[in-house]
Design an enzyme around this catalytic site. Structure first.
Site, PDB file in Angstrom:
ATOM      1  N   LYS A 202       0.857  -1.194   0.000  1.00  0.00           N
ATOM      2  CA  LYS A 202       0.000   0.000   0.000  1.00  0.00           C
ATOM      3  C   LYS A 202       0.884   1.232   0.000  1.00  0.00           C
ATOM      4  O   LYS A 202       1.724   1.409   0.882  1.00  0.00           O
ATOM      5  CB  LYS A 202      -0.914  -0.008   1.222  1.00  0.00           C
ATOM      6  CG  LYS A 202      -1.773   1.238   1.315  1.00  0.00           C
ATOM      7  CD  LYS A 202      -2.785   1.151   2.427  1.00  0.00           C
ATOM      8  CE  LYS A 202      -3.594   2.432   2.507  1.00  0.00           C
ATOM      9  NZ  LYS A 202      -4.608   2.363   3.557  1.00  0.00           N
ATOM     10  N   LYS A 256      -2.144  -1.444  -3.844  1.00  0.00           N
ATOM     11  CA  LYS A 256      -3.020  -0.284  -3.761  1.00  0.00           C
ATOM     12  C   LYS A 256      -2.219   0.998  -3.808  1.00  0.00           C
ATOM     13  O   LYS A 256      -1.224   1.084  -3.089  1.00  0.00           O
ATOM     14  CB  LYS A 256      -3.796  -0.370  -2.441  1.00  0.00           C
ATOM     15  CG  LYS A 256      -4.708   0.778  -2.160  1.00  0.00           C
ATOM     16  CD  LYS A 256      -5.278   0.647  -0.787  1.00  0.00           C
ATOM     17  CE  LYS A 256      -6.107   1.879  -0.526  1.00  0.00           C
ATOM     18  NZ  LYS A 256      -6.545   1.952   0.826  1.00  0.00           N
TER      19      LYS A 256
HETATM   20  C1  PBG Z   1      -7.215   3.682   5.414  1.00  0.00           C
HETATM   21  C2  PBG Z   1      -7.687   3.355   4.066  1.00  0.00           C
HETATM   22  C3  PBG Z   1      -7.556   4.232   2.995  1.00  0.00           C
HETATM   23  C4  PBG Z   1      -8.159   3.620   1.918  1.00  0.00           C
HETATM   24  C5  PBG Z   1      -8.635   2.376   2.331  1.00  0.00           C
HETATM   25  N1  PBG Z   1      -8.306   2.217   3.666  1.00  0.00           N
HETATM   26  C6  PBG Z   1      -7.014   5.608   2.943  1.00  0.00           C
HETATM   27  C7  PBG Z   1      -5.698   5.914   3.478  1.00  0.00           C
HETATM   28  O1  PBG Z   1      -4.834   5.057   3.631  1.00  0.00           O
HETATM   29  O2  PBG Z   1      -5.517   7.077   3.770  1.00  0.00           O
HETATM   30  C8  PBG Z   1      -8.252   4.248   0.568  1.00  0.00           C
HETATM   31  C9  PBG Z   1      -9.272   3.741  -0.357  1.00  0.00           C
HETATM   32  C10 PBG Z   1      -9.585   4.652  -1.475  1.00  0.00           C
HETATM   33  O3  PBG Z   1      -8.958   5.711  -1.689  1.00  0.00           O
HETATM   34  O4  PBG Z   1     -10.539   4.325  -2.184  1.00  0.00           O
HETATM   35  N2  PBG Z   1      -7.127   2.735   6.318  1.00  0.00           N
END
Ligand code: PBG
Length: 335
Positions: A202, A256
């Site tokens: 991520k 991601k």
């Molecule tokens: C945070 C989380 C995020 C997303 C999913 N879980 C945002 C972040 O890490 O700030 C992002 C998903 C998206 O942008 O559609 N736990």
């Protein structure tokens, strides 16, 4: 595999592109509704939804509305739904205790969905940001995101979600060591069949902006998430993190964001062959949707094209806000 082509004109690759039938026959990857995990934002209340301005077509749903939409998803053949709560302001604290409250919004939603639609897989998000006064995924002390203390909180959160009936736990927090801790706790508590889909690779991405609006974390976030999410310039590191998470007991792994990171999806799939997913995140949705709404792109077409590309890049499935629309388009044969 090194396919060889006879020299022209013995070979004319256009022969197989001539008709829809021939293109269908030779297509290497296809998209179906069971490739989708549908991320949904939920909120308190009844018979209510609030549209999210930066994600046209997406709204936070009260649980009764969630049920209606979940039925729709299941009827379209979508196998899984992933819940993201909008937490009431007064429940956001530094300790984030609401995250493991058995009666919190997410846990109530899980029970409701499993009672009504037992065949629809329910995935959860494990991270503290919807509950954290400062918008971070981990506990914060003196401006530092605490790793090991956060893991203890995440384990409690995981167990509460498993207890409520979650099928797939989705740790999105990027703390080190959390997969092993969660797996151990799940085994010890008798939840040996609960799957973990680790957000293994991520990245610290600007493409999460609209999501943070949706869960109400944008205004709160102090600083950024670069001390725990990956640097967008890194690729080998993604492989090390996937290897680690699989070795700690993750069943599935995620890359991601999605579209700007297809090279990572391919490397992960080639290297490990594990069930691999990509998250077409909120900013990707907003780009495609926003341009389509302006008439600059053909919306249905780029939606299906972008999703097909995840499959081509090696993904087994995609978390996408387009899930319902895409499943509907596939059903109507509009490719
Ligand atoms: C945070 C989380 C995020 C997303 C999913 N879980 C945002 C972040 O890490 O700030 C992002 C998903 C998206 O942008 O559609 N736990």
């Amino acid at each position: 595999m090194h396919p060889t082509l006879a020299p022209y004109p013995a070979s004319r690759p256009r022969r197989l592109r001539r008709t829809n039938a021939l293109r269908g026959l030779t297509r290497e990857t296809t998209l179906t509704a069971d490739d989708f995990i549908w991320p949904v934002f939920i909120r308190e209340g009844n018979d209510t939804e609030d549209p999210i301005a930066s994600m046209p077509g997406v709204a936070r749903l009260s649980l009764d509305r969630l049920l209606v939409r979940a039925h729709e998803a299941a009827d379209l053949g979508i196998p899984a739904i992933c819940l993201f709560p909008y937490t009431e302001q007064h429940l956001r604290t530094e300790e984030c205790a609401e995250a493991w409250n058995p009666e919190n919004l997410t846990n109530r939603a899980i029970r409701l969905l499993k009672a009504e639609l037992p065949d629809l897989a329910v995935m959860t998000d494990v991270a503290l940001d919807p509950y954290n006064i400062n918008g971070h995924d981990g506990l914060v002390r003196d401006g530092v995101i605490l790793n090991d203390e956060t893991i203890e909180a995440l384990v409690k959160m995981t167990l509460a979600q498993a207890e409520a009936g979650a099928d797939i736990i989705g740790p999105s927090d990027m703390m080190d060591g959390r997969i092993g801790a969660m797996r151990g706790a799940l085994e010890a508590a008798g939840f040996q069949d609960v799957a973990i889909l680790s957000y293994a690779a991520k990245y610290a991405s600007g493409f999460y902006g609209p999501f943070r609006d949706a869960v109400g974390a944008s205004g709160r976030l102090v600083g950024d998430k670069k001390t725990y999410q990956m640097d967008p310039g890194n690729s080998d590191e993604a492989l090390r993190l996937v290897a680690r998470d699989l070795s700690e007991g993750a069943d599935m792994v995620m890359v991601k964001p999605g579209m700007p990171y297809l090279d990572i999806c391919r490397r992960v799939k080639d290297q490990f062959g594990a069930p691999t997913y990509a998250y077409q995140v909120s900013g990707e949705y907003a780009m495609l949707r926003g341009a389509a709404d302006q008439g600059w792109l053909d919306g249905p077409r780029v939606m299906l094209e972008s999703l097909t590309c995840f499959k081509r890049a090696g993904c087994d499935g995609i978390l996408t806000y387009f899930a319902i629309e895409a499943a509907r388009a596939l059903r109507s044969g509009a490719i």
